[in-house]
Design an enzyme around this catalytic site. Structure first.
Site, PDB file in Angstrom:
ATOM      1  CG  HIS A 231     -10.842 -11.100  -6.698  1.00  0.00           C
ATOM      2  ND1 HIS A 231     -12.071 -11.162  -6.076  1.00  0.00           N
ATOM      3  CD2 HIS A 231     -11.063 -10.525  -7.913  1.00  0.00           C
ATOM      4  CE1 HIS A 231     -13.003 -10.668  -6.884  1.00  0.00           C
ATOM      5  NE2 HIS A 231     -12.416 -10.262  -8.001  1.00  0.00           N
TER       6      HIS A 231
HETATM    7  O1  RIB Z   1     -12.447 -14.515  -9.642  1.00  0.00           O
HETATM    8  C1  RIB Z   1     -11.287 -13.753  -9.404  1.00  0.00           C
HETATM    9  C2  RIB Z   1     -10.070 -14.474  -9.871  1.00  0.00           C
HETATM   10  O2  RIB Z   1     -10.133 -14.671 -11.274  1.00  0.00           O
HETATM   11  C3  RIB Z   1      -8.772 -13.679  -9.654  1.00  0.00           C
HETATM   12  O3  RIB Z   1      -7.702 -14.585  -9.474  1.00  0.00           O
HETATM   13  C4  RIB Z   1      -8.587 -12.941 -10.944  1.00  0.00           C
HETATM   14  O4  RIB Z   1      -7.203 -12.668 -11.229  1.00  0.00           O
HETATM   15  C5  RIB Z   1      -9.103 -13.956 -11.916  1.00  0.00           C
HETATM   16  O5  RIB Z   1      -8.037 -14.848 -12.199  1.00  0.00           O
END
Ligand code: RIB
Ligand code: CA
Length: 300
Positions: A231
């Site tokens: 992500h």
């Molecule tokens: O939902 C994904 C996010 O939550 C990303 O930033 C991952 O590192 C967690 O922090």
């Protein structure tokens, strides 16, 4: 060049975001700030220090908030107990630099206050530090160019069916940021869940014989077996190579209830009909270009 501060909760995909930061041509990293999120503040902070050493990143580092504004911390198992898939021992070293600040909110304020340029914040963990910065130092708002956020979703969630982890952990902080009036970019699960490396790209990464690439391969191999989306690099690439995304102006509200909708980010169509918008939401991503850019950053 865009002067940036990265606020993150490393975290495997946070680590990937730092690799992209390190190799970005258009971004000038000014400081790193840890926050409690994927794992405890002690773990995210030590990971920040070790990652900076691994990548020869020599910028001020500050320890952020140990828990959300109101709620209890909530950790994510997808990143392993130490937050980087159990591979911190691979990057621990006596060369790891000490922290420059035990309070990253104050550190960010000083940097913003003393900068001759406006500062861009890239936030890829719960927004606790950023919300506190805006509340404690509202005068900084006019010196913040924009905030590029990994968080939220305009479709499905990954904590509940409706809410994404970063906003689920600290909904009140997300609400403060989205009501701040600062220019925002939101990279939500609707695109980031699809962002990953192909098997061929993982094999290419595994063939690179240096410590950085081996570390990156090990942590991403572990992580993608738990959670498909890499992500956080999306929030960095939204500034470094915006051409690989499509974005749409929207008005996003954050739900602060405490059940299924806790932390949900949703479109306020009524406000949009009145011509009100509070962020650019990423709606499409060129997955091929994402993978190429990430692999290039991990193998440099
Ligand atoms: O939902 C994904 C996010 O939550 C990303 O930033 C991952 O590192 C967690 O922090
Ligand atoms: Ca994160």
């Amino acid at each position: 060049m865009i002067d940036c501060i990265l606020d993150f909760d490393p975290g495997v995909d946070d680590a990937a975001a730092l690799f992209v930061m390190k190799n970005a041509k258009n971004l000038n990293l000014l400081a790193l700030s840890s926050v409690s999120g994927n794992v405890s503040i002690e773990n995210t902070t030590r990971n920040m220090q070790c990652l900076a050493n691994l990548l020869d990143i020599d910028v001020p580092m500050g320890k952020g908030q140990p828990r959300p504004l109101i709620r209890q911390p909530y950790f994510a198992s997808a990143h392993g107990d130490d937050g980087i898939a159990g591979f911190r021992k691979m990057i621990e070293s006596e060369n790891v630099r000490d922290l420059d600040s035990e309070n990253s909110v104050e550190m960010m304020h000083e940097i913003i206050k003393n900068s001759s340029n406006k500062i861009t914040i890239i936030a890829v963990g719960p927004l606790t530090n950023i919300a506190l910065l805006l509340r404690a130092f509202p005068q900084d708002k006019e010196k913040i160019e924009q905030i590029s956020i990994m968080g939220g979703s305009i479709t499905y969630g990954n904590m509940t069916s409706l809410s994404e982890f970063n906003f689920f952990v600290d909904p009140e902080a997300a609400k403060i940021v989205f009501e701040s009036g600062i220019k925002l970019i939101m990279a939500g699960l609707n695109v980031t869940q699809l962002a990953t490396l192909t098997e061929t790209q993982m094999n290419s990464l595994n063939e690179v014989d240096n410590k950085k690439a081996k570390f990156a391969y090990n942590i991403i191999k572990y992580y993608v077996s738990n959670d498909t989306g890499i992500h956080d690099p999306c929030a960095v690439m939204a500034l470094e190579c915006p051409e690989i995304f499509e974005m749409e102006d929207m008005y996003i509200d954050i739900d602060t209830q405490s059940q299924e909708t806790r932390g949900m980010s949703y479109r306020n169509i009524r406000r949009e009909k009145d011509g009100e918008f509070n962020c650019k939401v990423i709606t499409k991503i060129d997955l091929d270009k994402f993978g190429e850019k990430l692999l290039d950053s991990l193998t440099k």
